[in-house]
Each structure stands twice: as C-alpha cells, then as structure tokens.
Design a protein around this motif. Structure first.
Motif, PDB file in Angstrom:
ATOM      1  N   LYS A 155       0.844  -1.194   0.000  1.00 19.42           N
ATOM      2  CA  LYS A 155       0.000   0.000   0.000  1.00 19.42           C
ATOM      3  C   LYS A 155       0.884   1.252   0.000  1.00 19.42           C
ATOM      4  O   LYS A 155       1.814   1.367   0.794  1.00 19.42           O
ATOM      5  CB  LYS A 155      -0.919   0.022   1.212  1.00 19.42           C
ATOM      6  CG  LYS A 155      -1.848   1.240   1.246  1.00 19.42           C
ATOM      7  CD  LYS A 155      -2.633   1.322   2.544  1.00 19.42           C
ATOM      8  CE  LYS A 155      -3.610   0.177   2.689  1.00 19.42           C
ATOM      9  NZ  LYS A 155      -4.456   0.343   3.910  1.00 19.42           N
ATOM     10  N   ALA A 156       0.572   2.194  -0.899  1.00 15.29           N
ATOM     11  CA  ALA A 156       1.293   3.464  -0.963  1.00 15.29           C
ATOM     12  C   ALA A 156       0.317   4.613  -0.747  1.00 15.29           C
ATOM     13  O   ALA A 156      -0.787   4.609  -1.302  1.00 15.29           O
ATOM     14  CB  ALA A 156       1.987   3.613  -2.318  1.00 15.29           C
ATOM     15  N   VAL A 157       0.714   5.584   0.050  1.00 15.38           N
ATOM     16  CA  VAL A 157      -0.085   6.780   0.285  1.00 15.38           C
ATOM     17  C   VAL A 157       0.533   7.921  -0.510  1.00 15.38           C
ATOM     18  O   VAL A 157       1.713   8.242  -0.332  1.00 15.38           O
ATOM     19  CB  VAL A 157      -0.138   7.141   1.781  1.00 15.38           C
ATOM     20  CG1 VAL A 157      -0.884   8.458   1.979  1.00 15.38           C
ATOM     21  CG2 VAL A 157      -0.813   6.025   2.575  1.00 15.38           C
ATOM     22  N   LEU A 158      -0.253   8.523  -1.398  1.00 18.92           N
ATOM     23  CA  LEU A 158       0.234   9.601  -2.254  1.00 18.92           C
ATOM     24  C   LEU A 158      -0.345  10.928  -1.783  1.00 18.92           C
ATOM     25  O   LEU A 158      -1.561  11.099  -1.698  1.00 18.92           O
ATOM     26  CB  LEU A 158      -0.168   9.353  -3.711  1.00 18.92           C
ATOM     27  CG  LEU A 158       0.123   7.956  -4.289  1.00 18.92           C
ATOM     28  CD1 LEU A 158      -0.253   7.916  -5.767  1.00 18.92           C
ATOM     29  CD2 LEU A 158       1.584   7.591  -4.098  1.00 18.92           C
ATOM     30  N   SER A 159       0.523  11.866  -1.484  1.00 17.48           N
ATOM     31  CA  SER A 159       0.098  13.174  -1.009  1.00 17.48           C
ATOM     32  C   SER A 159      -0.744  13.904  -2.044  1.00 17.48           C
ATOM     33  O   SER A 159      -0.552  13.743  -3.260  1.00 17.48           O
ATOM     34  CB  SER A 159       1.339  14.018  -0.671  1.00 17.48           C
ATOM     35  OG  SER A 159       1.012  15.386  -0.536  1.00 17.48           O
ATOM     36  N   GLU A 168      -0.610   9.724 -11.656  1.00 20.44           N
ATOM     37  CA  GLU A 168      -1.192   8.797 -12.626  1.00 20.44           C
ATOM     38  C   GLU A 168      -0.196   7.734 -13.059  1.00 20.44           C
ATOM     39  O   GLU A 168      -0.550   6.567 -13.231  1.00 20.44           O
ATOM     40  CB  GLU A 168      -1.702   9.586 -13.839  1.00 20.44           C
ATOM     41  CG  GLU A 168      -2.922  10.450 -13.530  1.00 20.44           C
ATOM     42  CD  GLU A 168      -3.358  11.269 -14.729  1.00 20.44           C
ATOM     43  OE1 GLU A 168      -2.700  11.170 -15.788  1.00 20.44           O
ATOM     44  OE2 GLU A 168      -4.342  12.023 -14.605  1.00 20.44           O
ATOM     45  N   VAL A 169       1.071   8.120 -13.228  1.00 20.44           N
ATOM     46  CA  VAL A 169       2.091   7.141 -13.593  1.00 20.44           C
ATOM     47  C   VAL A 169       2.295   6.141 -12.460  1.00 20.44           C
ATOM     48  O   VAL A 169       2.411   4.933 -12.692  1.00 20.44           O
ATOM     49  CB  VAL A 169       3.419   7.846 -13.948  1.00 20.44           C
ATOM     50  CG1 VAL A 169       4.532   6.823 -14.186  1.00 20.44           C
ATOM     51  CG2 VAL A 169       3.249   8.712 -15.196  1.00 20.44           C
ATOM     52  N   VAL A 170       2.339   6.628 -11.226  1.00 16.25           N
ATOM     53  CA  VAL A 170       2.480   5.741 -10.066  1.00 16.25           C
ATOM     54  C   VAL A 170       1.317   4.755 -10.017  1.00 16.25           C
ATOM     55  O   VAL A 170       1.514   3.547  -9.835  1.00 16.25           O
ATOM     56  CB  VAL A 170       2.558   6.549  -8.754  1.00 16.25           C
ATOM     57  CG1 VAL A 170       2.478   5.615  -7.545  1.00 16.25           C
ATOM     58  CG2 VAL A 170       3.839   7.362  -8.700  1.00 16.25           C
ATOM     59  N   GLU A 180      -1.560  -1.268  -4.018  1.00 15.21           N
ATOM     60  CA  GLU A 180      -2.672  -0.342  -3.773  1.00 15.21           C
ATOM     61  C   GLU A 180      -2.144   1.067  -3.562  1.00 15.21           C
ATOM     62  O   GLU A 180      -1.171   1.289  -2.826  1.00 15.21           O
ATOM     63  CB  GLU A 180      -3.459  -0.790  -2.537  1.00 15.21           C
ATOM     64  CG  GLU A 180      -4.623   0.119  -2.187  1.00 15.21           C
ATOM     65  CD  GLU A 180      -5.311  -0.276  -0.902  1.00 15.21           C
ATOM     66  OE1 GLU A 180      -6.302   0.383  -0.527  1.00 15.21           O
ATOM     67  OE2 GLU A 180      -4.854  -1.248  -0.259  1.00 15.21           O
ATOM     68  N   CYS A 181      -2.782   2.049  -4.207  1.00 16.30           N
ATOM     69  CA  CYS A 181      -2.427   3.450  -4.018  1.00 16.30           C
ATOM     70  C   CYS A 181      -3.587   4.196  -3.364  1.00 16.30           C
ATOM     71  O   CYS A 181      -4.718   4.141  -3.855  1.00 16.30           O
ATOM     72  CB  CYS A 181      -2.080   4.109  -5.353  1.00 16.30           C
ATOM     73  SG  CYS A 181      -0.495   3.619  -6.047  1.00 16.30           S
ATOM     74  N   ILE A 182      -3.298   4.861  -2.257  1.00 11.24           N
ATOM     75  CA  ILE A 182      -4.268   5.736  -1.608  1.00 11.24           C
ATOM     76  C   ILE A 182      -3.889   7.164  -1.986  1.00 11.24           C
ATOM     77  O   ILE A 182      -2.926   7.732  -1.465  1.00 11.24           O
ATOM     78  CB  ILE A 182      -4.246   5.570  -0.076  1.00 11.24           C
ATOM     79  CG1 ILE A 182      -4.401   4.094   0.307  1.00 11.24           C
ATOM     80  CG2 ILE A 182      -5.326   6.436   0.554  1.00 11.24           C
ATOM     81  CD1 ILE A 182      -5.692   3.469  -0.147  1.00 11.24           C
ATOM     82  N   SER A 199       0.500   3.944   8.829  1.00  8.06           N
ATOM     83  CA  SER A 199       0.192   2.791   9.676  1.00  8.06           C
ATOM     84  C   SER A 199       1.071   1.614   9.280  1.00  8.06           C
ATOM     85  O   SER A 199       1.822   1.674   8.295  1.00  8.06           O
ATOM     86  CB  SER A 199      -1.293   2.412   9.531  1.00  8.06           C
ATOM     87  OG  SER A 199      -1.590   2.082   8.194  1.00  8.06           O
ATOM     88  N   GLU A 200       0.964   0.501  10.060  1.00 11.22           N
ATOM     89  CA  GLU A 200       1.846  -0.648   9.853  1.00 11.22           C
ATOM     90  C   GLU A 200       1.614  -1.387   8.546  1.00 11.22           C
ATOM     91  O   GLU A 200       2.454  -2.184   8.131  1.00 11.22           O
ATOM     92  CB  GLU A 200       1.714  -1.639  11.017  1.00 11.22           C
ATOM     93  CG  GLU A 200       2.395  -1.208  12.299  1.00 11.22           C
ATOM     94  CD  GLU A 200       1.521  -0.283  13.134  1.00 11.22           C
ATOM     95  OE1 GLU A 200       0.420   0.092  12.656  1.00 11.22           O
ATOM     96  OE2 GLU A 200       1.927   0.065  14.255  1.00 11.22           O
ATOM     97  N   ASP A 201       0.498  -1.137   7.867  1.00 12.47           N
ATOM     98  CA  ASP A 201       0.246  -1.833   6.606  1.00 12.47           C
ATOM     99  C   ASP A 201       0.626  -1.004   5.377  1.00 12.47           C
ATOM    100  O   ASP A 201       0.404  -1.419   4.239  1.00 12.47           O
ATOM    101  CB  ASP A 201      -1.225  -2.247   6.503  1.00 12.47           C
ATOM    102  CG  ASP A 201      -2.164  -1.046   6.472  1.00 12.47           C
ATOM    103  OD1 ASP A 201      -1.772   0.040   6.956  1.00 12.47           O
ATOM    104  OD2 ASP A 201      -3.292  -1.202   5.966  1.00 12.47           O
ATOM    105  N   VAL A 202       1.204   0.170   5.616  1.00 10.63           N
ATOM    106  CA  VAL A 202       1.603   1.063   4.522  1.00 10.63           C
ATOM    107  C   VAL A 202       3.068   0.826   4.182  1.00 10.63           C
ATOM    108  O   VAL A 202       3.916   0.738   5.071  1.00 10.63           O
ATOM    109  CB  VAL A 202       1.376   2.541   4.912  1.00 10.63           C
ATOM    110  CG1 VAL A 202       1.981   3.486   3.876  1.00 10.63           C
ATOM    111  CG2 VAL A 202      -0.112   2.816   5.084  1.00 10.63           C
ATOM    112  N   ALA A 203       3.363   0.718   2.890  1.00 13.06           N
ATOM    113  CA  ALA A 203       4.747   0.538   2.448  1.00 13.06           C
ATOM    114  C   ALA A 203       5.483   1.855   2.381  1.00 13.06           C
ATOM    115  O   ALA A 203       6.658   1.946   2.776  1.00 13.06           O
ATOM    116  CB  ALA A 203       4.774  -0.136   1.077  1.00 13.06           C
ATOM    117  N   CYS A 204       4.814   2.899   1.887  1.00 13.48           N
ATOM    118  CA  CYS A 204       5.508   4.175   1.703  1.00 13.48           C
ATOM    119  C   CYS A 204       4.515   5.333   1.659  1.00 13.48           C
ATOM    120  O   CYS A 204       3.330   5.152   1.354  1.00 13.48           O
ATOM    121  CB  CYS A 204       6.335   4.156   0.414  1.00 13.48           C
ATOM    122  SG  CYS A 204       5.353   3.881  -1.081  1.00 13.48           S
TER     123      CYS A 204
END
Length: 446
Positions: A155-159, A168-170, A180-182, A199-204
């Motif tokens: 899971k990735a969180v995008l600002s 969009e490329v990500v 998964e991208c948030i 959180s602990e389930d987020v990669a970056c």
C-alpha cells in the motif's frame, strides 16, 4: 543533393531476395480495412533544401519559452542553459555513445555517469544515486515499487500535493504489480494530515516538496512517524534548482529521493527528453532500479570505472530485475553534469536565490491586483494564485496577448473544484519587464 538512396531497381532486388513481389505483401498481416487507400497528404519529392525550408516554416508556428513573458512550470521549467553545455554533449564521443557495456572502451562515459551520481547524491543529501531514470514521473513510480519490495507491503499513500501526472504514472505501474495506491485529495494549501495516514500496513508515503502547488513541506515529522511504523518516506521534487536553497530531503529523513533534473542542463524542448533522478540509502542499494557506476582499480592499480550494479531485465537478472525500464537518460544526464559542474555549489545557490527573488517579485505584483489571491504561505520559484471565474479561460485570454501565464489547475485536476487556480512559476529568465507585463495584462483581463 539526393538523400533517398534506393532506386526502383534497388527495391526490386530487395523484394526478390526476401521472396515477395510487391511491398504491399509485407503488410499482409494488417487487416485490409485498416490500410490507407490514398497517399498521406504530404509534399512529394522535395529536395533537401526544400524540405529544410518547409520544416522551418512549420517550426515558426511554435512559440518557444524565450519568445515572450513565460510563467509556466508545473514540472518543466524555463532556465538558461549555457552554450558550453550543448557544445560538450555534441562531442562525438558522447553523442554517438549509446551505453557503456564495454568498460575498456567506455571510460569517459562511465566517468561522467559516476560524477552525475555523486552530484545527485550530494544534492539530495543521500548516500547513493543511480545513473538516472527516464524522467521524474517514472522515477517516482519506480520508487513506490521499490518501497513495496523493501517493506514487503503493498500500500502506498500519495500526497495531495503530488504532481497529478506523477500520481497517474504511479497508479498505472502500481496497478500492474497489484499494489494499492491511496491518493489523497488535491492540497493547494499544504494542510493535509499525512501523519494520520501512516500505519503498519503502509509501504511508503510519497510527498512532493515544493508541492505541485508550490508549497514547501517539512519532511521531518513525517520521517519520524514513518520510522516508527516501518514505512519508507519517498520525497519527490519537480524543480531540482530548489535543492540549492532547501534542506536536502535526505537530511530531513527521506528514505528515497526522486525527481526531475530537467532544470539543470536540459532545455524545455517542447516536452523532452528529460532526466529522472533517483537516490536512496546505502542499505537499499540492491533494490534500487536502473544502473550504478562504480570506481575501481585495474590490475595495474590505475583508477577505472565500471557498471557495478545492473538491475535491468535485459541483463542476467531477467525476471528478478528490480526495474522494467530498460535504459537511462545518458545524454540528458551528461548535460546535467556539465551544467552542474559549471555552476558548482556557490553557483547553484546563487541561481536558486535568483529564482526565489524573481518569484517573490512576481507574487507581490500579482497579489496586489484586486481579486487575485496568492494561495501559498511558502514557496520557492512556483506558487498558486486564485482568480475570479474560470482560470483556464483567463490563461487562454492572456496567451492571446502574448503572455504564458501559468497552468490552470483544472487542466490536470478536472472536477475537483479548483477551476479558479493557476500554478505560476518564475525562474531567473523572468525579467522585470516580463513581470510588469503579466501583472498589467492580468489586471486588464479581470
């Protein structure tokens, strides 16, 4: 001068050798209804001189960044590139060299890549950098894939301050890997609560600073929270000149630093090619995409350069490769290195100061216009303004007056309620007259 060397007899001989009677037979796998029935509407049988004239007439229809007041940024910036940079990259030993597979005959190319890596590592405040990526957007996407490999999370969180095209490329590459991208909502004011997303389930967590809207983001609190949760912090920039003034992302705690290097050594060129920068910590080096040049000693003790790590799929790693991008932007990286060497540390700081000063002057001029609001509390050489009504229509109106006024946010973020925002950039190329012309035209257009 004849520049189409094949005669009718030449073509007939070639067809005979490969065993077909007509050129049309070479396209027999293409459905008949997809083939053109008539020739393309292009001039026929022109001489080299006539073709050159025709192309010049077509090129004259373009409006280059240096042809008038220009305040467009949003990932591609109009900077002055010294003529010596172009001279260096057009030397035959660089211009004709594709890739340094044979180190014994590629020492010059390998050394310049080694110098490039050193410069990028110092600029970003990191321990190691690769020999470049295609551009900033693909570098960002590769950084997310790398973070997922390192953390074994998906899971990735995008600002909301990440460039929309980078996002969009990500999302595209992450989808190919089932990651998964948030993606957080657009964040013009830089007020989003990224800490709550870790959180602990987020990669970056992917954060751009200066953001797409020009806001400067303090990475240190994010870095602390990311370390606590085992999350990698990816810092993104689109304007590399900003690193001449802003504290390097690596020094602020970023684990991976990526961005666009076009601003140094590379002209706008109506959209490319550009050069992606990728840097990280030493402990992640074997998960870093692309290639890495290293310094070594030969059997006689002489210094030499080699490709130390090749993580590309076309080499021996094949399906274990960390990247599916098959090459680096070697010539653009060379232009970056040549310009950066000419600038040096002091020159880069002076260039960055000049950029910030120009942007401050522009912000003061535009902010003084009735109905115009400067959104940013902080910025480097790019900021957002809010205008009455439709920003896109206003930008088109100013373009008709010969002024490239910036990027209407709605062009990249439609249906987000940001139709009144324009992202504006001012580099060292913006003169006082340019700024005055923009302010005057904007005031008259409102």
């Amino acid at each position: 001068m004849r520049y189409l060397p094949h005669t009718d007899q030449d073509r007939a001989d070639m067809l005979r050798v490969i065993g077909v009677e007509t050129i049309d037979e070479l396209f027999r796998d293409v459905p008949a209804d997809k083939l053109l029935k008539e020739a393309v509407d292009l001039p026929r049988h022109k001489s080299e001189m006539e073709v050159a004239r025709l192309m010049r007439r077509l090129a004259a229809k373009n409006r280059a960044a240096g042809d008038g007041p220009f305040f467009l940024g949003a990932g591609a910036y109009h900077h002055h590139v010294p003529a010596s940079v172009d001279h260096i990259i057009q030397r035959s030993e660089y211009l004709t060299s594709y890739t340094p597979y044979q180190p014994e005959i590629s020492q010059g190319t390998l050394q310049t890549l080694f110098e490039f890596q050193t410069q990028v590592a110092e600029l970003t405040g990191t321990e190691v950098a690769n020999a470049s990526m295609y551009d900033g957007s693909t570098a960002t996407a590769e950084a997310v894939l790398m973070a997922c490999r390192v953390t074994k999370r998906s899971k990735a969180v995008l600002s909301g301050g990440l460039h929309p095209q980078y996002r969009e490329v990500v999302e595209t590459l992450a989808n190919m890997e089932d990651d998964e991208c948030i993606s957080l909502p657009p964040d013009p004011k830089g007020g989003e609560d990224l800490l709550a997303e870790i959180s602990e389930d987020v990669a970056c967590v992917v954060v751009q600073s200066p953001s797409f809207y020009g806001q400067l983001i303090d990475l240190k609190p994010l870095a602390v929270r990311c370390r606590e949760k085992g999350v990698l912090l990816i810092s993104v920039f689109t304007e590399v000149v900003s690193l001449g003034l802003i504290e390097p992302p690596g020094a602020q705690g970023a684990d991976i630093v990526v961005g666009e290097g076009q601003s140094i050594g590379n002209a706008l060129s109506f959209g490319g090619p550009y050069v992606g920068l990728f840097a990280t910590k030493q402990k992640y080096i074997r998960q870093m995409p692309g290639r890495l040049c290293g310094e070594t000693r030969d059997r006689e003790g002489k210094r030499g350069y080699v490709l130390t790590l090749n993580t590309r799929e076309q080499h021996i790693r094949r399906d274990k490769a960390t990247s599916n991008i098959c090459t680096n932007s070697g010539l653009c990286a060379l232009a970056f290195t040549a310009h950066m060497t000419l600038l040096g540390g002091d020159g880069l700081r002076k260039l960055a100061l000049r950029n910030h000063e120009r942007a401050c002057r522009l912000a003061d001029a535009l902010g003084a216009i009735s109905g115009v609001e400067v959104v940013n509390e902080s910025f480097f050489n790019e900021f957002s303004i809010r205008v009455p009504g439709d920003a896109a229509a206003l930008v088109e109106k100013l373009a008709d007056a010969g002024i490239v006024a910036g990027l209407p946010v709605s062009r990249l973020e439609p249906d987000c309620g940001l139709d009144d925002l324009i992202v504006v950039a001012a580099t060292e190329t913006a003169t006082d007259d340019d700024i005055a012309a923009y302010a005057s035209a904007l005031a008259a257009a409102l």
